[in-house]
Design a protein around this motif. Structure first.
Motif, PDB file in Angstrom:
ATOM      1  N   ASN A  56      29.350 103.096  20.780  1.00 37.72           N
ATOM      2  CA  ASN A  56      30.187 104.121  20.162  1.00 37.72           C
ATOM      3  C   ASN A  56      29.707 104.446  18.758  1.00 37.72           C
ATOM      4  O   ASN A  56      29.183 103.585  18.062  1.00 37.72           O
ATOM      5  CB  ASN A  56      31.642 103.635  20.103  1.00 37.72           C
ATOM      6  CG  ASN A  56      32.183 103.261  21.469  1.00 37.72           C
ATOM      7  OD1 ASN A  56      31.643 102.377  22.127  1.00 37.72           O
ATOM      8  ND2 ASN A  56      33.213 103.934  21.898  1.00 37.72           N
ATOM      9  N   ASP A  57      29.907 105.673  18.366  1.00 42.88           N
ATOM     10  CA  ASP A  57      29.636 106.116  16.996  1.00 42.88           C
ATOM     11  C   ASP A  57      28.219 105.837  16.524  1.00 42.88           C
ATOM     12  O   ASP A  57      27.999 105.425  15.401  1.00 42.88           O
ATOM     13  CB  ASP A  57      30.651 105.484  16.030  1.00 42.88           C
ATOM     14  CG  ASP A  57      32.056 105.910  16.393  1.00 42.88           C
ATOM     15  OD1 ASP A  57      32.405 107.058  16.131  1.00 42.88           O
ATOM     16  OD2 ASP A  57      32.786 105.091  16.989  1.00 42.88           O
TER      17      ASP A  57
ATOM     18  N   SER B  49      32.300  97.562  14.596  1.00 40.24           N
ATOM     19  CA  SER B  49      31.452  98.265  15.552  1.00 40.24           C
ATOM     20  C   SER B  49      32.056  98.125  16.949  1.00 40.24           C
ATOM     21  O   SER B  49      32.582  97.081  17.294  1.00 40.24           O
ATOM     22  CB  SER B  49      30.058  97.643  15.507  1.00 40.24           C
ATOM     23  OG  SER B  49      29.402  97.767  16.744  1.00 40.24           O
ATOM     24  N   VAL B  50      31.974  99.181  17.715  1.00 41.17           N
ATOM     25  CA  VAL B  50      32.500  99.157  19.085  1.00 41.17           C
ATOM     26  C   VAL B  50      31.343  99.352  20.060  1.00 41.17           C
ATOM     27  O   VAL B  50      30.546 100.268  19.908  1.00 41.17           O
ATOM     28  CB  VAL B  50      33.541 100.277  19.307  1.00 41.17           C
ATOM     29  CG1 VAL B  50      34.163 100.157  20.694  1.00 41.17           C
ATOM     30  CG2 VAL B  50      34.624 100.249  18.236  1.00 41.17           C
TER      31      VAL B  50
ATOM     32  N   GLN C 231      26.112  92.834  19.297  1.00 41.75           N
ATOM     33  CA  GLN C 231      27.078  92.948  18.200  1.00 41.75           C
ATOM     34  C   GLN C 231      26.723  92.002  17.046  1.00 41.75           C
ATOM     35  O   GLN C 231      26.909  92.344  15.882  1.00 41.75           O
ATOM     36  CB  GLN C 231      28.500  92.628  18.703  1.00 41.75           C
ATOM     37  CG  GLN C 231      29.090  93.693  19.638  1.00 41.75           C
ATOM     38  CD  GLN C 231      29.556  94.936  18.894  1.00 41.75           C
ATOM     39  OE1 GLN C 231      28.831  95.474  18.084  1.00 41.75           O
ATOM     40  NE2 GLN C 231      30.763  95.394  19.175  1.00 41.75           N
ATOM     41  N   ILE C 232      26.207  90.831  17.399  1.00 35.70           N
ATOM     42  CA  ILE C 232      25.797  89.898  16.335  1.00 35.70           C
ATOM     43  C   ILE C 232      24.630  90.502  15.547  1.00 35.70           C
ATOM     44  O   ILE C 232      24.590  90.428  14.317  1.00 35.70           O
ATOM     45  CB  ILE C 232      25.418  88.523  16.941  1.00 35.70           C
ATOM     46  CG1 ILE C 232      26.692  87.834  17.460  1.00 35.70           C
ATOM     47  CG2 ILE C 232      24.703  87.643  15.915  1.00 35.70           C
ATOM     48  CD1 ILE C 232      26.446  86.595  18.292  1.00 35.70           C
ATOM     49  N   ALA C 233      23.712  91.143  16.268  1.00 37.15           N
ATOM     50  CA  ALA C 233      22.589  91.808  15.590  1.00 37.15           C
ATOM     51  C   ALA C 233      23.119  92.917  14.683  1.00 37.15           C
ATOM     52  O   ALA C 233      22.660  93.076  13.545  1.00 37.15           O
ATOM     53  CB  ALA C 233      21.615  92.374  16.618  1.00 37.15           C
TER      54      ALA C 233
ATOM     55  N   LEU D 138      34.265  92.642  15.708  1.00 38.07           N
ATOM     56  CA  LEU D 138      33.238  93.294  16.515  1.00 38.07           C
ATOM     57  C   LEU D 138      33.927  93.547  17.851  1.00 38.07           C
ATOM     58  O   LEU D 138      34.410  92.610  18.486  1.00 38.07           O
ATOM     59  CB  LEU D 138      32.029  92.380  16.669  1.00 38.07           C
ATOM     60  CG  LEU D 138      31.285  92.104  15.352  1.00 38.07           C
ATOM     61  CD1 LEU D 138      30.413  90.865  15.480  1.00 38.07           C
ATOM     62  CD2 LEU D 138      30.461  93.315  14.946  1.00 38.07           C
ATOM     63  N   THR D 139      33.996  94.789  18.254  1.00 34.81           N
ATOM     64  CA  THR D 139      34.862  95.145  19.373  1.00 34.81           C
ATOM     65  C   THR D 139      34.078  95.390  20.660  1.00 34.81           C
ATOM     66  O   THR D 139      33.090  96.130  20.669  1.00 34.81           O
ATOM     67  CB  THR D 139      35.674  96.406  19.022  1.00 34.81           C
ATOM     68  OG1 THR D 139      36.465  96.127  17.859  1.00 34.81           O
ATOM     69  CG2 THR D 139      36.585  96.818  20.156  1.00 34.81           C
ATOM     70  N   ILE D 140      34.531  94.708  21.732  1.00 33.55           N
ATOM     71  CA  ILE D 140      34.000  94.986  23.065  1.00 33.55           C
ATOM     72  C   ILE D 140      34.969  95.979  23.715  1.00 33.55           C
ATOM     73  O   ILE D 140      36.127  95.646  23.977  1.00 33.55           O
ATOM     74  CB  ILE D 140      33.916  93.697  23.914  1.00 33.55           C
ATOM     75  CG1 ILE D 140      33.086  92.613  23.197  1.00 33.55           C
ATOM     76  CG2 ILE D 140      33.363  94.006  25.303  1.00 33.55           C
ATOM     77  CD1 ILE D 140      31.640  92.946  22.967  1.00 33.55           C
TER      78      ILE D 140
END
Ligand code: ZN
Length: 694
Positions: free
Chosen positions: A173-174, A423-424, A458-460, A489-491
């Motif tokens: 996303n985004d 972040s998604v 997401q960790i990166a 950090l969104t899943i």
């Protein structure tokens, strides 16, 4: 050779022409002041291996190699530069085509190729300027992320990420913005130092006037450093403080008192509502800093229990405490004012959330429960958050937040309000489930791998964010408006209902469906726990998918997957299902289904007509009993295109001028928008939504 066909860049087949290649090579020789004889041309050409279906790109690669093999290095260099120039030309041509299509599109959301959730009403030169660099941002973001994944986990994982992304198993996303996603901020640093710590030049607010003006500027600054929403849970609490400083702690008990000795003779109440007007209208303005989008602004209201949980320890810089009685009055005043103001103008922001604490199947603070029901019955549109635990709070429009620290700090303010999502990254459950079936992979094995990879990605992302922060690029974090380790950090999850439909599971409250939802969301939660650390928080969210829902449906259909609707649901029920009543929907968004959604989901109860206060009050009990923690009611508001009349009801004729040229305001996802400003695909989805009756 004349029998051969080549594939052009646009994918079309064309008969192979040796002449064209010869001409290109001859031009390359001429460009370095040299001349290619027939013999030279034949030597170069004879090295080419042309086969049927070869691409233009491949032929040109061979020409380069061939020129070098024949030792025409200067010519090869000229040829490579020539190719690069053409590549750049094509890029410009693409942008030009995009520009023309955008100008011709029916509205801004439809014209936007990459990111239609931009909150833009009108398209114009400013919105176009915002659209043009989006594809470059996507490339840059991918490159940055992939480089970091390679660093941390190796090239294989980075390649796998790109594969899953390009084959639409997952969606980032985004990607069109480089800023982190959304944040609920604490304004305490602003109260202490003004905007200087985030690069502004305003000093701290000292009175009601500088509070309101400064607040607008501060929200614009904060929003320009985020790609999503900015929530200010303390907006009314601070405002109450400045009103009290000006007119005394009992201002709300004498709100009719004239305090303005100018010719206007304004009362305290009028001074306050003028402040509301200034802030709300300013923030709903399109802004230059965000390419003509207005900022996505969220506020929250609290019942007495939430207030005490969040702000019980709070102290203003002068050592005084917030006062519940006056804040409560101000909350109600703002809500009533905003509801009425929406009859005068289309106002999207703020998105409001009422936070209510529940116990034993009802709301504890009955005064606020009654008031919430009253506001719904009065036609106001807002979200309600109900929880039996005052330590969890929805301070942002799309985030349920486990408050880890409700304490108060003299440098950072109230801990519980500062949160958000960095972040998604979203998984397309429908495609993953069908892929497993197609390839005889044991159920959930592939999905597990995908979810595991998503956490590493997401960790990166988080590492890159830390890098930006270390270089001083993220002043919101440095100044304490938000804390990097309190952001999630969104899943994201999309296509869940569609996956269940593919498995022939009935989409209503039944053990099979409940188990399926638990299995999928539980899997995400399992990895969320596994990867959690001191600096890493993960959550799982049923994303609103304003724009991804449409894309996923389109891509999946193109690749031959079963797709039951043109826009994947953001709910646990089918949005067009007429067989479910309102109570069924509350149940399907109740605790048994949303238990693993730590990042939240919202029930949008679409109704054709308004209910009574008593009915809404009863629905609050239903929500408390079912454990449905986040919901709103949507009754489309009517806007007359001829006389401008706005009506809170869903009408088919203007009550003022009897015109049938009408537009409707409803929630595209989180926020109220004219249906005519939705993207084309979303307008079609909106027209299929089922609006129930009680
Ligand atoms: Zn009218």
């Amino acid at each position: 050779m004349d029998q051969l066909y080549i594939i052009k860049r646009n994918g079309k087949r064309e008969p192979f022409s040796a002449e064209k290649i010869k001409n290109a090579i001859a031009k390359a020789f001429l460009s370095v002041n040299s001349f290619a004889t027939q013999e030279v041309l034949i030597n170069v050409m004879s090295r080419l291996k042309i086969h049927d279906g070869i691409s233009v790109e491949e032929i040109q690669n061979q020409v380069e190699v061939s020129l070098m093999a024949e030792r025409y290095y200067e010519v090869a260099k000229a040829y490579i530069l020539y190719r690069q120039r053409h590549y750049e030309d094509r890029e410009v041509k693409e942008k030009l085509d995009f520009l023309i299509n955008y100008c011709n599109a029916s509205n801004a959301a439809t014209g936007s190729k990459y990111d239609a959730n931009a909150n833009v009403e009108k398209k114009n030169i400013a919105t176009l300027i915002g659209e043009l660099p989006k594809s470059n941002f996507i490339r840059l973001n991918r490159r940055m992320l992939c480089d970091k994944i390679k660093d941390l986990y190796g090239k294989e994982l980075s390649d796998k990420y790109l594969y899953l992304l390009n084959h639409h198993f997952i969606y980032k996303n985004d990607e069109t913005s480089i800023a982190n996603y959304c944040a609920s901020i604490t304004m305490y640093p602003w109260l202490l130092d003004g905007t200087r710590s985030i690069g502004g030049n305003a000093s701290a607010p000292t009175n009601l006037k500088s509070y309101c003006g400064g607040f607008i500027n501060m929200v614009f600054m904060v929003s320009s450093m985020l790609s999503g929403a900015c929530a200010t849970p303390e907006f009314l609490m601070y405002m109450d403080y400045f009103i009290r400083k000006e007119y005394g702690d009992n201002y709300y008990q004498e709100s009719d008192k004239i305090v303005d000795l100018s010719l206007k003779q304004r009362s305290i109440d009028k001074v306050i509502t003028d402040c509301f007007q200034q802030v709300v209208y300013s923030i709903n303005q399109p802004t230059g800093a965000r390419n003509f989008q207005s900022v996505f602004w969220n506020v929250a209201y609290y019942d007495r229990y939430y207030f005490e949980s969040l702000f019980g320890e709070f102290r203003f810089p002068d050592g005084t405490r917030p006062i519940w009685e006056s804040l409560s009055w101000l909350q109600k005043r703002f809500m009533r004012w905003f509801n009425e103001e929406r009859l005068r103008a289309v106002l999207t922001f703020p998105v409001e959330t009422m936070a209510l604490l529940s116990k034993d199947g009802d709301i504890i603070d009955t005064e606020y429960a009654d008031f919430t029901a009253e506001m719904y019955a009065a036609g106001h549109s807002f979200f309600t958050y109900v929880s039996d635990n005052a330590d969890s709070l929805s301070s942002c429009c799309r985030l349920r937040n486990e408050i880890q620290d409700n304490g108060f700090s003299y440098t950072l303010g109230a801990g519980g309000v500062s949160t958000g999502s960095k972040s998604v990254l979203t998984i397309n459950i429908n495609r993953c489930i069908q892929y497993e079936c197609r390839n005889n992979i044991p159920q959930y094995q592939f999905i597990g791998e995908v979810i595991d990879l998503m956490h590493k990605v997401q960790i990166a992302y988080n590492e890159n964010l830390k890098y930006l922060q270390s270089k001083g690029m993220l002043p919101l974090f440095d100044a304490g408006y938000i804390a990097i380790n309190r952001q999630y950090l969104t899943i994201g999850v999309n296509g869940l209902v569609e996956a269940a439909e593919f498995l022939n599971i009935p989409i209503d409250d039944n053990p099979l469906y409940q188990k399926f939802v638990e299995d999928i969301l539980g899997l995400v939660e399992k990895y969320n726990h596994q990867y959690r650390s001191k600096e890493l928080l993960f959550n799982c969210e049923m994303i609103p998918a304003e724009n991804v829902g449409v894309k996923h449906a389109k891509w999946d259909r193109e690749d031959g997957y079963r797709v039951p609707r043109d826009c994947y649901n953001s709910y646990f029920y089918r949005v067009e299902d007429e067989s479910l009543n309102l109570l069924d929907k509350f149940r399907l968004h109740g605790i048994r289904y949303i238990a693993h959604l730590t990042g939240g989901s919202a029930l949008h109860a679409n109704l054709e007509e308004h209910l009574s206060q008593a009915q809404y009050r009863q629905l609050l009990r239903v929500a408390a009993q079912e454990g449905c923690n986040y919901f709103t009611f949507n009754i489309p508001n009517t806007v007359c295109n001829d006389c401008g009349h706005i009506d809170k009801r869903y009408l088919h004729e203007c009550p003022e001028c009897h015109s049938t040229n009408l537009d409707y305001l409803t929630r595209v996802i989180g926020y109220m928008k004219r249906v005519s400003s939705f993207s084309q695909a979303r307008q079609e989805e909106a027209s299929r939504r089922y609006y129930g009756k009680m």
